[in-house]
Write a protein that holds these residues in place. Structure first.
Motif, mmCIF file in Angstrom:
data_model
loop_
_atom_site.group_PDB
_atom_site.id
_atom_site.type_symbol
_atom_site.label_atom_id
_atom_site.label_comp_id
_atom_site.label_asym_id
_atom_site.label_seq_id
_atom_site.Cartn_x
_atom_site.Cartn_y
_atom_site.Cartn_z
ATOM 1 N N HIS A 424 0.846 -1.181 0.000
ATOM 2 C CA HIS A 424 0.000 0.000 0.000
ATOM 3 C C HIS A 424 0.888 1.240 0.000
ATOM 4 O O HIS A 424 1.761 1.385 0.852
ATOM 5 N N VAL A 425 0.670 2.159 -0.945
ATOM 6 C CA VAL A 425 1.524 3.342 -1.029
ATOM 7 C C VAL A 425 0.815 4.623 -0.606
ATOM 8 O O VAL A 425 1.459 5.561 -0.135
ATOM 9 N N ASP A 426 -0.523 4.682 -0.757
ATOM 10 C CA ASP A 426 -1.229 5.904 -0.357
ATOM 11 C C ASP A 426 -2.720 5.767 -0.621
ATOM 12 O O ASP A 426 -3.164 4.813 -1.282
ATOM 13 N N ARG A 427 -3.473 6.716 -0.102
ATOM 14 C CA ARG A 427 -4.841 6.926 -0.543
ATOM 15 C C ARG A 427 -4.792 7.820 -1.773
ATOM 16 O O ARG A 427 -3.987 8.752 -1.842
ATOM 17 N N ALA A 428 -5.645 7.562 -2.733
ATOM 18 C CA ALA A 428 -5.623 8.328 -3.983
ATOM 19 C C ALA A 428 -5.829 9.815 -3.720
ATOM 20 O O ALA A 428 -5.210 10.660 -4.371
ATOM 21 N N VAL A 429 -6.674 10.169 -2.747
ATOM 22 C CA VAL A 429 -6.969 11.573 -2.479
ATOM 23 C C VAL A 429 -5.788 12.296 -1.837
ATOM 24 O O VAL A 429 -5.746 13.537 -1.834
ATOM 25 N N ASP A 430 -4.829 11.546 -1.291
ATOM 26 C CA ASP A 430 -3.696 12.174 -0.602
ATOM 27 C C ASP A 430 -2.428 12.229 -1.449
ATOM 28 O O ASP A 430 -1.481 12.930 -1.088
ATOM 29 N N SER A 431 -2.384 11.502 -2.553
ATOM 30 C CA SER A 431 -1.203 11.517 -3.417
ATOM 31 C C SER A 431 -1.322 12.655 -4.433
ATOM 32 O O SER A 431 -2.412 13.151 -4.703
ATOM 33 N N VAL A 432 -0.162 13.047 -4.989
ATOM 34 C CA VAL A 432 -0.144 14.200 -5.889
ATOM 35 C C VAL A 432 0.734 13.883 -7.105
ATOM 36 O O VAL A 432 1.846 13.357 -6.960
ATOM 37 N N GLU A 433 0.226 14.201 -8.292
ATOM 38 C CA GLU A 433 1.006 14.043 -9.525
ATOM 39 C C GLU A 433 2.129 15.073 -9.556
ATOM 40 O O GLU A 433 1.911 16.256 -9.269
ATOM 41 N N LEU A 434 3.336 14.624 -9.904
ATOM 42 C CA LEU A 434 4.491 15.527 -9.980
ATOM 43 C C LEU A 434 4.922 15.806 -11.413
ATOM 44 O O LEU A 434 5.805 16.635 -11.641
ATOM 45 N N GLY A 435 4.319 15.117 -12.380
ATOM 46 C CA GLY A 435 4.729 15.273 -13.776
ATOM 47 C C GLY A 435 5.803 14.275 -14.162
ATOM 48 O O GLY A 435 6.442 13.644 -13.302
ATOM 49 N N ASP A 436 6.011 14.110 -15.446
ATOM 50 C CA ASP A 436 7.018 13.182 -15.976
ATOM 51 C C ASP A 436 6.799 11.759 -15.462
ATOM 52 O O ASP A 436 7.747 10.998 -15.234
ATOM 53 N N GLY A 437 5.534 11.402 -15.268
ATOM 54 C CA GLY A 437 5.212 10.050 -14.828
ATOM 55 C C GLY A 437 5.498 9.776 -13.361
ATOM 56 O O GLY A 437 5.413 8.626 -12.911
ATOM 57 N N LYS A 438 5.820 10.822 -12.595
ATOM 58 C CA LYS A 438 6.135 10.640 -11.176
ATOM 59 C C LYS A 438 4.962 11.088 -10.312
ATOM 60 O O LYS A 438 4.192 11.959 -10.692
ATOM 61 N N ARG A 439 4.879 10.486 -9.133
ATOM 62 C CA ARG A 439 3.785 10.798 -8.216
ATOM 63 C C ARG A 439 4.316 10.768 -6.795
ATOM 64 O O ARG A 439 5.159 9.941 -6.445
ATOM 65 N N LEU A 440 3.833 11.682 -5.964
ATOM 66 C CA LEU A 440 4.226 11.720 -4.559
ATOM 67 C C LEU A 440 3.192 10.947 -3.752
ATOM 68 O O LEU A 440 1.998 11.243 -3.808
ATOM 69 N N PHE A 441 3.657 9.947 -3.000
ATOM 70 C CA PHE A 441 2.798 9.125 -2.159
ATOM 71 C C PHE A 441 3.065 9.495 -0.702
ATOM 72 O O PHE A 441 4.141 9.221 -0.165
ATOM 73 N N THR A 442 2.080 10.110 -0.048
ATOM 74 C CA THR A 442 2.318 10.614 1.306
ATOM 75 C C THR A 442 2.486 9.480 2.322
ATOM 76 O O THR A 442 3.334 9.558 3.206
ATOM 77 N N ALA A 443 1.694 8.425 2.222
ATOM 78 C CA ALA A 443 1.783 7.336 3.205
ATOM 79 C C ALA A 443 3.125 6.628 3.109
ATOM 80 O O ALA A 443 3.761 6.313 4.129
ATOM 81 N N MET A 444 3.588 6.359 1.888
ATOM 82 C CA MET A 444 4.893 5.715 1.736
ATOM 83 C C MET A 444 6.012 6.650 2.190
ATOM 84 O O MET A 444 7.016 6.196 2.762
ATOM 85 N N SER A 445 5.847 7.948 1.974
ATOM 86 C CA SER A 445 6.839 8.909 2.457
ATOM 87 C C SER A 445 6.918 8.886 3.977
ATOM 88 O O SER A 445 8.003 8.936 4.567
ATOM 89 N N GLU A 446 5.776 8.792 4.633
ATOM 90 C CA GLU A 446 5.758 8.698 6.100
ATOM 91 C C GLU A 446 6.467 7.439 6.573
ATOM 92 O O GLU A 446 7.224 7.464 7.556
ATOM 93 N N GLU A 447 6.239 6.351 5.875
ATOM 94 C CA GLU A 447 6.898 5.077 6.220
ATOM 95 C C GLU A 447 8.416 5.235 6.170
ATOM 96 O O GLU A 447 9.136 4.779 7.065
ATOM 97 N N ARG A 448 8.909 5.901 5.135
ATOM 98 C CA ARG A 448 10.360 6.051 4.954
ATOM 99 C C ARG A 448 10.967 6.990 5.997
ATOM 100 O O ARG A 448 12.065 6.735 6.502
ATOM 101 N N VAL A 449 10.255 8.054 6.325
ATOM 102 C CA VAL A 449 10.758 8.986 7.342
ATOM 103 C C VAL A 449 10.836 8.285 8.692
ATOM 104 O O VAL A 449 11.828 8.399 9.423
ATOM 105 N N LEU A 450 9.811 7.559 9.051
ATOM 106 C CA LEU A 450 9.797 6.858 10.336
ATOM 107 C C LEU A 450 10.914 5.824 10.417
ATOM 108 O O LEU A 450 11.550 5.663 11.462
ATOM 109 N N ALA A 451 11.154 5.124 9.320
ATOM 110 C CA ALA A 451 12.203 4.112 9.320
ATOM 111 C C ALA A 451 13.591 4.733 9.428
ATOM 112 O O ALA A 451 14.504 4.128 10.004
ATOM 113 N N ALA A 452 13.752 5.951 8.894
ATOM 114 C CA ALA A 452 15.075 6.576 8.856
ATOM 115 C C ALA A 452 15.380 7.417 10.088
ATOM 116 O O ALA A 452 16.553 7.720 10.360
#
Length: 539
Positions: A424-452
């Motif tokens: 699971h990477v995010d809820r659709a309503v919370d993720s944001v398109e960044l362009g060039d086929g990239k997308r920001l996933f807030t839930a996965m970003s939180e997972e990475r910050v907590l782990a680091a």
């Protein structure tokens, strides 16, 4: 007849469902005088935590059914239950189900004004509330009459209760609501069959370690609580139920009640992980059972380091330090977690892995056009299961907009690896398109910050599109021993992927009270995004 036989009989009886487990258990006549359910508040002459036997529970339910029947409540009548104590929700649900009525359970954390608007949309025939929530509704028009205070119903005459309503599989047996993090909670209607489908599946499996005596830290009005109660009745599991889910209170209850398993939501596990668990007496717990949103790795690791579990070794059956954590992904609409994975000391499959689908689930990941995606591609979860809710009460438009090829579109963004595990990477309503086929996933970003960042107890990532630019704020709640003045920007951006890191505007240390939560404890990211846009507009 053994308890195992009862499990098999209930699982194989097509007439058994969420609306009549209690009456079927009574008819089987086994274990009627053994302690079964206990509540954390006094009710019907029982002190807090004094358990009800099956016979006592049936009497309490018949008393309430008689009182409600005397008030004119009948089959297919939606009746709202708006109260704090879990006993009021559980006993009212069982009584209303016995009549064939439709209990609409409302979270006590919903404020009076929103509650009144929600109730009006349901079209309820009456409202059962406790004194504080009757006061909360004062001055608002819910469009339904107030029935006697919910705590008075236990004085009804159990012998005056009408015969139990005979349920059909598609009969509506409960209305529960979504978390309300994006606005007005959505009313979700469950059927007699759908709320029991996962229980039927579990009854045919061996009872897992830790399910002997469970503590429920679930929100009282949630569908998951109804499933937990009916599972306990079906499998003759001791179940203690909490009315509140705050971490300190859950830990106190574990120490007092000594459960072998605890069931709750991700928000509660995060709160538990804020405490020094080594200083608490948690050795009885063999199993943590999560439902709803999947949990973060750092919270899971802190929990499985506590407790103890049985294992078979060369020396025989022994008790080992450390517990198990069953994670998954579900929602009110899904009716039950559709995925599961078990973590324990030594397991390493994290990164928001929710495991594989249950045997009763048929799911796929789809793109924006609704077509199925392949391995490794991020898409929206479209799932079919006998546990799915019937739809949204009084909202056929929303019901059909969330259906595609017989599947429910959950709003969850996920991918599947080559071994069939889902992430699971995010809820659709919370993720944001960044362009060039990239997308920001807030839930996965939180997972990475907590782990680091080991001195971060919890993290909320909020991404907002402001014109052509995406701006991200990272909000950190620190552990008790962390330095609040330290600059963690470099560590946070290093934990994110390059595209997400480039959008970070600020990394802020905040207090828990600074994060707005919905009724079930989920972060209201839509409100945080609105706050950002309002602040920009005010400049």
């Amino acid at each position: 007849m053994s308890i195992r036989s009862i499990r098999t009989l209930l699982a194989d009886d097509p007439d058994v469902g969420a609306g009549n487990v209690l009456t079927h258990r009574m008819a089987l006549g086994l274990g009627l005088d053994e302690p079964l359910l206990a509540f954390d508040t006094p009710v019907d002459g029982h002190a807090a935590w004094q358990p009800f036997t099956l016979r006592e529970l049936d009497r309490a339910v018949r008393a309430r059914a008689a009182a409600l029947h005397g008030l004119g409540v009948s089959r297919r009548d939606p009746v709202v239950v708006y109260a704090t104590d879990v006993a009021d929700h559980v006993l009212s649900f069982l009584a209303l189900a016995r009549l064939g009525a439709i209990p609409a359970l409302l979270n006590p954390n919903v404020d009076g004004e929103r509650a009144a608007r929600y109730i009006a949309r349901i079209g309820a025939v009456g409202i059962l509330a406790d004194a504080p929530h009757l006061a909360a509704l004062a001055g608002h028009d819910p469009g339904a009459p107030l029935l006697p205070e919910v705590g008075t119903l236990g004085s009804g005459d159990p012998d005056a209760a009408p015969a139990p309503y005979r349920h059909w599989s598609d009969d509506p047996v409960a209305i529960t609501h979504s978390s309300g993090t994006t606005g007005m909670p959505k009313a979700v209607v469950h059927s007699h069959a759908s709320l029991y489908a996962a229980i039927r599946h579990r009854l045919r499996l061996p009872r897992p370690q830790g399910q002997e005596r469970m503590l429920s830290a679930l929100p009282a009005p949630h569908a998951a609580t109804l499933i937990a109660v009916n599972l306990a009745l079906s499998s003759h599991t001791r179940l203690d139920l909490l009315s509140r889910q705050a971490g300190a209170g859950v830990l106190d209850a574990i120490e007092e009640r000594r459960p072998t398993g605890v069931i709750g939501f991700a928000a509660t596990w995060a709160e538990l992980a804020h405490h020094d668990l080594a200083k608490r007496e948690l050795s009885s717990v063999a199993l943590w059972w999560n439902t709803g949103d999947c949990a973060h790795e750092v919270h899971i690791r802190r929990l499985i380091a506590a407790g103890s579990r049985e294992a078979v070794t060369r020396e025989g059956r022994v008790r080992l330090p450390g517990s198990l954590f069953v994670d998954g992904l579900g929602s009110t609409e899904m009716g039950h977690s559709h995925f599961f994975i078990t973590h324990g000391p030594g397991t390493e499959r994290y990164g928001r892995c929710v495991g594989r689908p249950h045997a009763f689930v048929d799911c796929e990941l789809v793109g924006p056009d609704g077509e199925p995606l392949g391995t490794g591609e991020v898409g929206e979860l479209a799932t079919a299961s006998p546990t799915l809710a019937l739809g949204y009460w009084n909202d056929s438009v929303k019901t059909f907009r969330t259906r595609i090829r017989g599947r429910f579109l959950t709003g969850d963004l996920m991918y599947r690896d080559e071994e069939g595990y889902y992430y699971h990477v995010d809820r659709a309503v919370d993720s944001v398109e960044l362009g060039d086929g990239k997308r920001l996933f807030t839930a996965m970003s939180e997972e990475r910050v907590l782990a680091a960042c080991p001195d971060v107890a919890d993290c909320t990532v909020v991404a907002v599109r402001d014109g052509d630019q995406v701006v991200t704020d990272v909000l950190l709640i620190l552990t008790a021993d962390a330095d609040p003045t330290a600059d963690r920007t470099k560590a946070v951006t290093a934990a994110l992927d390059e595209a997400a890191a480039a959008t970070v505007r600020q990394v802020l240390v905040v207090a828990g009270d600074d994060i707005p939560l919905g009724p079930t404890g989920k972060v209201r990211k839509v409100l945080l995004r609105r706050r950002y846009l309002d602040s920009v507009a005010a400049r």
